[in-house]
Write a protein that holds these residues in place. Sequence first.
Motif, PDB file in Angstrom:
ATOM      1  N   ASN A  13       0.695  -0.979   0.071  1.00 63.20           N
ATOM      2  CA  ASN A  13      -0.245   0.090   0.012  1.00 63.20           C
ATOM      3  C   ASN A  13       0.734   1.304  -0.040  1.00 63.20           C
ATOM      4  O   ASN A  13       1.928   1.263   0.604  1.00 63.20           O
ATOM      5  CB  ASN A  13      -0.892   0.008   1.005  1.00 63.20           C
ATOM      6  CG  ASN A  13      -0.446   0.114   2.458  1.00 63.20           C
ATOM      7  OD1 ASN A  13       0.475   0.963   2.897  1.00 63.20           O
ATOM      8  ND2 ASN A  13      -0.579  -0.866   3.497  1.00 63.20           N
ATOM      9  N   PHE A  14       0.303   2.331  -0.438  1.00 59.85           N
ATOM     10  CA  PHE A  14       1.024   3.712  -0.585  1.00 59.85           C
ATOM     11  C   PHE A  14       0.063   4.581  -0.591  1.00 59.85           C
ATOM     12  O   PHE A  14      -0.953   4.624  -1.358  1.00 59.85           O
ATOM     13  CB  PHE A  14       1.828   3.913  -1.873  1.00 59.85           C
ATOM     14  CG  PHE A  14       2.651   5.201  -2.052  1.00 59.85           C
ATOM     15  CD1 PHE A  14       3.067   5.863  -1.160  1.00 59.85           C
ATOM     16  CD2 PHE A  14       2.480   5.748  -3.341  1.00 59.85           C
ATOM     17  CE1 PHE A  14       3.694   6.977  -1.233  1.00 59.85           C
ATOM     18  CE2 PHE A  14       3.145   6.719  -3.659  1.00 59.85           C
ATOM     19  CZ  PHE A  14       3.814   7.509  -2.584  1.00 59.85           C
ATOM     20  N   ARG A  15       0.041   5.253   0.570  1.00 60.06           N
ATOM     21  CA  ARG A  15      -0.918   6.623   0.426  1.00 60.06           C
ATOM     22  C   ARG A  15      -0.272   7.715   0.685  1.00 60.06           C
ATOM     23  O   ARG A  15       1.068   7.798   1.305  1.00 60.06           O
ATOM     24  CB  ARG A  15      -2.102   6.440   1.694  1.00 60.06           C
ATOM     25  CG  ARG A  15      -3.144   5.369   1.405  1.00 60.06           C
ATOM     26  CD  ARG A  15      -3.881   5.249   2.637  1.00 60.06           C
ATOM     27  NE  ARG A  15      -3.995   6.710   3.165  1.00 60.06           N
ATOM     28  CZ  ARG A  15      -5.141   7.047   3.788  1.00 60.06           C
ATOM     29  NH1 ARG A  15      -6.186   6.381   3.748  1.00 60.06           N
ATOM     30  NH2 ARG A  15      -5.229   8.250   4.268  1.00 60.06           N
ATOM     31  N   ASP A  69       9.994   5.877  12.816  1.00 57.18           N
ATOM     32  CA  ASP A  69      11.287   5.287  12.668  1.00 57.18           C
ATOM     33  C   ASP A  69      11.895   5.299  11.209  1.00 57.18           C
ATOM     34  O   ASP A  69      12.762   4.559  10.607  1.00 57.18           O
ATOM     35  CB  ASP A  69      11.847   4.103  13.351  1.00 57.18           C
ATOM     36  CG  ASP A  69      10.893   2.754  12.854  1.00 57.18           C
ATOM     37  OD1 ASP A  69      11.034   1.904  13.054  1.00 57.18           O
ATOM     38  OD2 ASP A  69       9.951   3.073  12.046  1.00 57.18           O
ATOM     39  N   ALA A  70      11.204   5.899  10.324  1.00 55.81           N
ATOM     40  CA  ALA A  70      11.438   6.028   8.714  1.00 55.81           C
ATOM     41  C   ALA A  70      12.748   6.497   8.424  1.00 55.81           C
ATOM     42  O   ALA A  70      13.200   7.597   8.992  1.00 55.81           O
ATOM     43  CB  ALA A  70      10.188   6.514   8.051  1.00 55.81           C
ATOM     44  N   LEU A  79       8.229  -7.729   6.391  1.00 55.74           N
ATOM     45  CA  LEU A  79       7.397  -6.578   6.159  1.00 55.74           C
ATOM     46  C   LEU A  79       8.014  -5.360   6.803  1.00 55.74           C
ATOM     47  O   LEU A  79       8.630  -5.549   7.647  1.00 55.74           O
ATOM     48  CB  LEU A  79       6.098  -7.224   6.996  1.00 55.74           C
ATOM     49  CG  LEU A  79       5.296  -8.033   7.025  1.00 55.74           C
ATOM     50  CD1 LEU A  79       4.115  -8.653   7.906  1.00 55.74           C
ATOM     51  CD2 LEU A  79       4.691  -7.967   5.560  1.00 55.74           C
ATOM     52  N   LEU A  80       7.503  -4.422   5.975  1.00 58.83           N
ATOM     53  CA  LEU A  80       7.949  -3.137   6.614  1.00 58.83           C
ATOM     54  C   LEU A  80       6.608  -2.072   6.151  1.00 58.83           C
ATOM     55  O   LEU A  80       6.292  -1.771   5.357  1.00 58.83           O
ATOM     56  CB  LEU A  80       9.102  -2.411   5.747  1.00 58.83           C
ATOM     57  CG  LEU A  80       9.562  -0.841   6.390  1.00 58.83           C
ATOM     58  CD1 LEU A  80      10.146  -1.098   7.718  1.00 58.83           C
ATOM     59  CD2 LEU A  80      10.491  -0.547   5.127  1.00 58.83           C
ATOM     60  N   ASN A  81       6.309  -1.517   7.472  1.00 54.38           N
ATOM     61  CA  ASN A  81       5.271  -0.353   7.252  1.00 54.38           C
ATOM     62  C   ASN A  81       6.000   0.884   7.923  1.00 54.38           C
ATOM     63  O   ASN A  81       6.703   1.039   8.967  1.00 54.38           O
ATOM     64  CB  ASN A  81       4.224  -0.591   8.143  1.00 54.38           C
ATOM     65  CG  ASN A  81       3.202  -1.674   7.645  1.00 54.38           C
ATOM     66  OD1 ASN A  81       2.835  -1.917   6.555  1.00 54.38           O
ATOM     67  ND2 ASN A  81       3.317  -2.688   8.441  1.00 54.38           N
ATOM     68  N   THR A  82       6.110   1.931   7.087  1.00 55.02           N
ATOM     69  CA  THR A  82       6.894   3.240   7.371  1.00 55.02           C
ATOM     70  C   THR A  82       5.730   4.340   6.951  1.00 55.02           C
ATOM     71  O   THR A  82       5.118   4.340   6.045  1.00 55.02           O
ATOM     72  CB  THR A  82       8.316   3.306   6.940  1.00 55.02           C
ATOM     73  OG1 THR A  82       8.845   4.423   7.298  1.00 55.02           O
ATOM     74  CG2 THR A  82       8.003   3.023   5.149  1.00 55.02           C
TER      75      THR A  82
END
Length: 118
Positions: A13-15, A69-70, A79-82
């Motif tokens: 996903n990208f918002r 922490d991006a 997985l990485l959510n930033t």
Amino acid sequence: MPPEDPAGLRIDNFRIGAVSGYPNRLRYELGLSNKGRKLVGKLQFMVVVGEHNGELREMPLDQPATLSDAKPKVEVSRLLNTRGYLDLPEGYVEHKVVVQVVEGSSPSVAQSAPMSPT
């Protein structure tokens, strides 16, 4: 470029959207997953369609300032959510932004997103 590469790195996903009260700042959220080897790379952002002084332009954006922490460098094992912020030049009106995950000097995956409320 597709949102998944042959080695299994995928943009889930990208918002991206404007930050209320800050006319030249965008906030992004990005989710990555990886089925293959560990990837060490960086995020690269580009406005694909935008207006500056009445002209349509493409423009690379600066690396994000941290919200959580991006970091400009990313490591994706599974997985990485930033999330983070991007600053625009004064007077720039953005319509769509592309994010690329770059390993070395080559983009691995990319995805675009229209502007949305954050």
